[in-house]
Write an enzyme that holds these catalytic residues in place. Structure first.
Site, short mmCIF file in Angstrom:
data_model
loop_
_atom_site.label_atom_id
_atom_site.label_comp_id
_atom_site.label_asym_id
_atom_site.label_seq_id
_atom_site.Cartn_x
_atom_site.Cartn_y
_atom_site.Cartn_z
N HIS A 197 0.73 -1.37 0.04
CA HIS A 197 0.07 0.03 -0.07
C HIS A 197 0.96 1.25 0.20
O HIS A 197 0.42 2.22 -0.75
CB HIS A 197 -0.94 0.15 1.35
CG HIS A 197 -1.91 -0.98 1.45
ND1 HIS A 197 -2.03 -1.84 2.54
CD2 HIS A 197 -2.86 -1.48 0.49
CE1 HIS A 197 -2.90 -2.58 2.41
NE2 HIS A 197 -3.58 -2.45 1.13
N SER A 254 -2.89 -8.02 2.98
CA SER A 254 -3.35 -7.59 4.08
C SER A 254 -3.58 -9.02 4.69
O SER A 254 -3.63 -9.11 5.81
CB SER A 254 -4.49 -6.75 4.26
OG SER A 254 -4.21 -5.48 3.89
#
Length: 164
Positions: free
Chosen positions: A18, A133
């Site tokens: 990210h 994630s």
């Protein structure tokens, strides 16, 4: 005319993949919104307010000045229209990511016929292509595998002091 985009996600937790997309996007756009969404179909490891705080600390550590963090609910396309944000940033790791994100891009375009929305796909850094994630959450839960090198300092510090 200012170039404005949003990078939406659940960021549960934010990781270095990210961060790479955020840093690269912040160089392209005058203002980059980080759209923090709650995905009702996923069980979150970290609550939304804590995720927002971790993203904020990460952005501060990076010293990026053109980032705004917003909490979002509902359809992304509605948020874009309300806030006049014409660009969506999506990170792409694999061809299956592209297939999914392409379908979403076409759906968003169709739902926003009178407000032009464009989706910009940024390929992942080859060193970070394995990150997501779900992997970070799984490594964290297993305890005997390291996740620390895949997340920013704020997430490392937070996960060391909590027991999720």
């Amino acid at each position: 005319m200012k170039k404005i985009a949003i990078y939406p996600g659940t960021f549960d937790p934010i990781h270095n993949g990210h961060v790479d997309i955020i840093k690269r996007s912040s160089k392209i756009f005058d203002t980059l919104y980080i759209g923090l969404f709650n995905n009702s179909s996923k069980k979150s490891m970290i609550d939304c307010e804590k995720r927002r705080l971790l993203i904020t600390k990460t952005i501060e550590e990076l010293e990026l000045k053109n980032i705004k963090i917003v909490s979002c609910s509902g359809l992304l396309v509605d948020f874009l229209k309300e806030n006049r944000i014409p660009y969506i940033i999506r990170g792409i790791r694999t061809s299956s990511d592209f297939d999914y994100e392409f379908q979403m891009a076409m759906t968003n375009k169709k739902l926003s016929e009178h407000f032009k929305i464009e989706t910009i796909f940024l390929p992942s850094d080859p060193e970070l292509v394995i990150l997501n994630s779900s992997l970070i959450r799984e490594l964290y839960r297993m305890r005997n595998y390291t996740y620390e090198k895949y997340v920013p300092k704020s997430v490392r510090e937070y996960l060391k002091i909590v027991n999720l």
